[in-house]
Design a protein around this motif. Structure first.
Motif, mmCIF file in Angstrom:
data_model
loop_
_atom_site.group_PDB
_atom_site.id
_atom_site.type_symbol
_atom_site.label_atom_id
_atom_site.label_comp_id
_atom_site.label_asym_id
_atom_site.label_seq_id
_atom_site.Cartn_x
_atom_site.Cartn_y
_atom_site.Cartn_z
ATOM 1 N N PHE A 111 22.591 53.346 -45.128
ATOM 2 C CA PHE A 111 22.015 53.489 -43.793
ATOM 3 C C PHE A 111 20.519 53.796 -43.865
ATOM 4 O O PHE A 111 19.758 53.390 -42.999
ATOM 5 C CB PHE A 111 22.770 54.574 -43.021
ATOM 6 C CG PHE A 111 23.064 54.189 -41.593
ATOM 7 C CD1 PHE A 111 23.363 52.888 -41.247
ATOM 8 C CD2 PHE A 111 23.055 55.148 -40.584
ATOM 9 C CE1 PHE A 111 23.639 52.529 -39.924
ATOM 10 C CE2 PHE A 111 23.338 54.815 -39.262
ATOM 11 C CZ PHE A 111 23.619 53.494 -38.932
ATOM 12 N N ASN A 293 31.990 48.438 -33.921
ATOM 13 C CA ASN A 293 31.641 49.845 -34.078
ATOM 14 C C ASN A 293 30.640 50.041 -35.200
ATOM 15 O O ASN A 293 29.719 50.859 -35.098
ATOM 16 C CB ASN A 293 32.901 50.684 -34.313
ATOM 17 C CG ASN A 293 33.683 50.907 -33.035
ATOM 18 O OD1 ASN A 293 33.119 50.929 -31.944
ATOM 19 N ND2 ASN A 293 34.990 51.061 -33.142
ATOM 20 N N ARG A 296 27.396 48.895 -33.777
ATOM 21 C CA ARG A 296 26.814 49.803 -32.788
ATOM 22 C C ARG A 296 26.026 50.930 -33.453
ATOM 23 O O ARG A 296 24.981 51.340 -32.948
ATOM 24 C CB ARG A 296 27.911 50.364 -31.883
ATOM 25 C CG ARG A 296 28.388 49.351 -30.857
ATOM 26 C CD ARG A 296 29.627 49.766 -30.100
ATOM 27 N NE ARG A 296 29.926 48.774 -29.067
ATOM 28 C CZ ARG A 296 31.012 48.782 -28.327
ATOM 29 N NH1 ARG A 296 31.925 49.729 -28.487
ATOM 30 N NH2 ARG A 296 31.202 47.839 -27.410
ATOM 31 N N LEU A 297 26.517 51.429 -34.565
ATOM 32 C CA LEU A 297 25.742 52.434 -35.304
ATOM 33 C C LEU A 297 24.444 51.826 -35.812
ATOM 34 O O LEU A 297 23.384 52.453 -35.758
ATOM 35 C CB LEU A 297 26.571 52.988 -36.466
ATOM 36 C CG LEU A 297 27.767 53.845 -36.071
ATOM 37 C CD1 LEU A 297 28.615 54.173 -37.291
ATOM 38 C CD2 LEU A 297 27.307 55.126 -35.388
ATOM 39 N N GLY A 300 22.014 51.526 -32.915
ATOM 40 C CA GLY A 300 21.383 52.821 -32.657
ATOM 41 C C GLY A 300 20.235 53.061 -33.620
ATOM 42 O O GLY A 300 19.166 53.558 -33.233
ATOM 43 N N CYS A 364 21.509 59.908 -37.142
ATOM 44 C CA CYS A 364 22.076 58.669 -37.687
ATOM 45 C C CYS A 364 22.631 58.890 -39.091
ATOM 46 O O CYS A 364 23.729 58.412 -39.421
ATOM 47 C CB CYS A 364 21.017 57.572 -37.715
ATOM 48 S SG CYS A 364 20.620 56.866 -36.106
ATOM 49 N N GLY A 367 25.680 60.985 -38.991
ATOM 50 C CA GLY A 367 26.762 60.116 -38.535
ATOM 51 C C GLY A 367 27.280 59.234 -39.658
ATOM 52 O O GLY A 367 28.490 59.020 -39.792
ATOM 53 N N ALA A 368 26.358 58.702 -40.470
ATOM 54 C CA ALA A 368 26.778 57.872 -41.606
ATOM 55 C C ALA A 368 27.604 58.679 -42.598
ATOM 56 O O ALA A 368 28.563 58.165 -43.197
ATOM 57 C CB ALA A 368 25.548 57.283 -42.292
ATOM 58 N N ILE A 390 32.629 60.870 -35.478
ATOM 59 C CA ILE A 390 31.785 59.674 -35.412
ATOM 60 C C ILE A 390 32.237 58.765 -34.271
ATOM 61 O O ILE A 390 31.420 58.072 -33.652
ATOM 62 C CB ILE A 390 31.753 58.921 -36.761
ATOM 63 C CG1 ILE A 390 30.636 57.868 -36.763
ATOM 64 C CG2 ILE A 390 33.078 58.275 -37.088
ATOM 65 C CD1 ILE A 390 29.262 58.402 -36.472
ATOM 66 N N THR A 394 29.384 57.678 -31.661
ATOM 67 C CA THR A 394 28.907 56.290 -31.754
ATOM 68 C C THR A 394 28.261 55.808 -30.451
ATOM 69 O O THR A 394 27.156 55.255 -30.481
ATOM 70 C CB THR A 394 30.041 55.351 -32.187
ATOM 71 O OG1 THR A 394 30.395 55.649 -33.547
ATOM 72 C CG2 THR A 394 29.620 53.892 -32.108
ATOM 73 N N ILE A 397 24.830 57.564 -30.173
ATOM 74 C CA ILE A 397 23.834 57.041 -31.111
ATOM 75 C C ILE A 397 23.328 55.684 -30.639
ATOM 76 O O ILE A 397 22.125 55.418 -30.639
ATOM 77 C CB ILE A 397 24.432 56.953 -32.527
ATOM 78 C CG1 ILE A 397 24.643 58.361 -33.091
ATOM 79 C CG2 ILE A 397 23.541 56.131 -33.459
ATOM 80 C CD1 ILE A 397 25.412 58.400 -34.408
ATOM 81 N N LYS A 398 24.257 54.828 -30.208
ATOM 82 C CA LYS A 398 23.852 53.502 -29.741
ATOM 83 C C LYS A 398 23.138 53.591 -28.390
ATOM 84 O O LYS A 398 22.041 53.049 -28.224
ATOM 85 C CB LYS A 398 25.083 52.599 -29.628
ATOM 86 C CG LYS A 398 24.759 51.100 -29.505
ATOM 87 C CD LYS A 398 24.337 50.639 -28.134
ATOM 88 C CE LYS A 398 24.151 49.149 -28.036
ATOM 89 N NZ LYS A 398 23.583 48.701 -26.750
#
Length: 601
Positions: A111, A293, A296-297, A300, A364, A367-368, A390, A394, A397-398
């Motif tokens: 990421f 999904n 979408r991350l 973001g 981010c 989240g990863a 997450i 999601t 974040i997006k």
């Protein structure tokens, strides 16, 4: 010409000091992830992005992609060579399974690389980014034969991948799709229909393109419950893995877009193309959502990316441009004017950008890490908790990330004044490229509805309750340090506004579902404010610890503490106003008849 320097120092801080990735050495893929290894990966990825991808970003915007007479597509000058370099360097294979040729490293590191690439060249990065999403779907739902046939060469980027959902008559409402899949005697399916807005749908960067296509089988329900997923390669693949004849899928046209000109956004025609079912019949939407999904991350992250690159260029401009004098008296009397940095309104825009980009990067990457833990944590309850978290974050974040990313890009253009409106400075491209991120992979209105309508209630609201508790606990701990007490108090108060908004929605959505929908956008933004506030509490805590330990990088850590204060003072108070907007309900919003919206002559 605009410039880009990868924020490697900040990424190292987040991965090594905030997330402490080396503390997960007992988990698969983490064993060799020492701080030194992380530093090497981040620094080298930063060089690649800045030196190879950034120089062709403006070329991609001005030149765009070309559809040729034979329906092939040529990408902008320099893209093919850069993609070959990307393939050779192996940056896209970092987190993919070793059994298919990937490096098996944590998603967090991948990421970081994705951010750098997207910031350096948004349109270019999409070719590999969409491939990664297709890989995720095939890993989750593909048969062993499909995985063996497609994954190794997709992971190596010899082949790329796409996702085909949208059609002229349907976008969000996929139950309306008309693309059909007719069973064939050999076990394949003949795919016929038209798909639009297909990013990277046709290009000259790879030997093959593996399309993942939503279609309906004969007799399937005429709703989203009747959708199946098919893998449809541009070139058929022989038993020995070599490429066979061209499949019956072609690019009918390239969309003329506001931005991301370097990415070929295609209308694809399927004329009885040969495809194979992925997963179960009529369960295609669930399979495609695995890909969506993941995307979408990544989208973001694109909001962060455009905010970051526009911020960097605005800082350089503000340092060089001299206009007027500081209100407190000339800052540099020997010069005819002071730089833009003396003006509080310019500082406001730049500080807004700094406070957003650094916190968004932390969110981010955290989240990863949750994605990694959802697959690799030692205990089932840890995996489930990470997956819930997450899943909850999601859409935030997006949605919040791209809304604010666009706002930041516009404000950084504003720093340039009239020069920001002139193409050669590059700020217009950042604004135009940022705009798409609020639209594709599910518009931000859909993200807000997903958050309020689905994610809050999952498992009895366990995820949102854990989020509330996490914020409160970490704020309470941070109050013990006088450097962070004010930050923690304001973030805690914003969390209280989020709790109150949640309760209001629970109490009033039952009376009228439109109450939830009318407040969903504002709710998503409150949660974004609190989530980024949590990141600032964490970053402030880590910065204070580093200073207490006698770090010689005092300027970096002291800037973190000042920026944390700024965020708490300037972002956190918005949560209260947004909560009051939610409590306004849907009555006035929904009352006017449709005719009242038309302009009277």
């Amino acid at each position: 010409m605009p410039s880009y320097v990868a924020p490697t120092r900040d990424a190292r801080f987040i991965v090594n000091e905030l997330l402490k990735l080396d503390g997960y050495g007992n988990l698969p893929g983490f064993a060799d992830v020492s701080p030194d290894f992380v530093t090497t990966v981040i620094d080298e990825a930063g060089k690649f992005s800045a030196q190879v991808l950034a120089p062709i970003n403006q070329v991609g915007d001005s030149e765009g992609c070309t559809r040729n007479a034979d329906a092939s597509v040529t990408t902008p000058k320099g893209f093919k060579a850069a993609f070959d370099a990307l393939r050779e360097a192996g940056w896209s294979s970092l987190s993919h399974p070793a059994e298919f040729g990937g490096q098996g490293l944590p998603h967090v590191l991948a990421f970081v690389v994705e951010e750098f690439m997207s910031t350096a060249n948004h349109a270019f990065a999409m070719y590999a980014g969409l491939t990664n999403g297709a890989i995720s779907a095939l890993i989750a739902k593909g048969s062993p034969e499909q995985q063996a046939k497609y994954l190794p060469k997709m992971i190596s980027l010899e082949w790329t991948g796409t996702m085909n959902l949208t059609e002229p008559q349907c976008g969000t409402d996929l139950g309306l799709i008309r693309t059909r899949a007719e069973p064939q005697a050999d076990g394949s399916y003949a795919i016929s229909g038209t798909k639009i807005f297909i990013s990277a749908g046709e290009h000259d960067l790879a030997d093959n393109i593996i399309h993942l296509v939503l279609a309906k089988l004969p007799g399937a329900p005429e709703s989203s419950k009747g959708i199946s997923l098919f893998v449809v390669p541009k070139f058929l693949v022989n038993e020995d893995g070599s490429l066979g004849e061209r499949n019956a899928v072609s690019c009918g046209s390239i969309e003329h877009k506001m931005g991301i000109h370097g990415n070929a956004t295609c209308l694809l025609n399927y004329d009885g193309a040969k495809g194979w079912l992925v997963g179960e019949e009529n369960r295609g939407l669930a399979a495609m959502f695995i890909m969506m999904n993941a995307a979408r991350l990544g989208v973001g992250m694109q909001g962060l990316a455009q905010a970051e690159v526009s911020y960097q260029n605005a800082v350089i401009y503000a340092q060089d441009r001299r206009q007027g004098r500081a209100l407190t008296g000339p800052a540099e009397p020997q010069e005819k004017a002071d730089t833009l940095f003396v003006h509080p309104d310019v500082r406001r825009m730049l500080m807004d950008a700094k406070a957003f980009t650094e916190a968004m990067r932390a969110l981010c990457l955290w989240g990863a890490l949750q994605v990694d833990l959802s697959h690799k944590a030692a205990r089932e309850e840890e995996r489930a908790a990470a997956d819930e978290m997450i899943g909850l974050l999601t859409p935030v974040i997006k949605g919040y990330g791209t809304d604010k990313g666009f706002d930041i890009a516009v404000n950084m253009q504003q720093v340039f004044g009239g020069h920001g409106y002139i193409e050669e400075w590059g700020m217009s491209q950042f604004v135009r490229d940022a705009r798409i991120a609020q639209i594709y992979e599910g518009t931000n209105g859909i993200q807000a509805m997903d958050l309020v309508g689905r994610k809050l209630a999952l498992n009895g609201g366990k995820a949102i309750q854990r989020f509330f508790a996490m914020v409160d606990e970490e704020c309470a701990a941070a109050k013990g340090d006088e450097r962070l007490a004010g930050v923690a108090e304001k973030v805690e108060k914003a969390n209280g506004e989020l709790k109150a908004a949640t309760m209001w929605l629970m109490q009033n959505a039952m009376k009228d579902p439109n109450n939830a929908a009318a407040g969903a956008h504002h709710y998503m933004h409150i949660m974004g404010i609190v989530a980024l506030g949590l990141m600032w509490v964490r970053m402030g805590t880590a910065a204070a610890a580093a200073l207490n330990a006698g770090s010689d990088d005092t300027a970096f850590y002291e800037a973190k503490l000042v920026t944390a204060r700024y965020y708490a003072e300037r972002y956190a108070p918005d949560a209260g106003a947004l909560r009051r907007k939610i409590e306004g309900g849907a009555a006035a919003m929904m009352e006017l008849p449709v005719e009242a919206f038309a302009t009277a002559a």
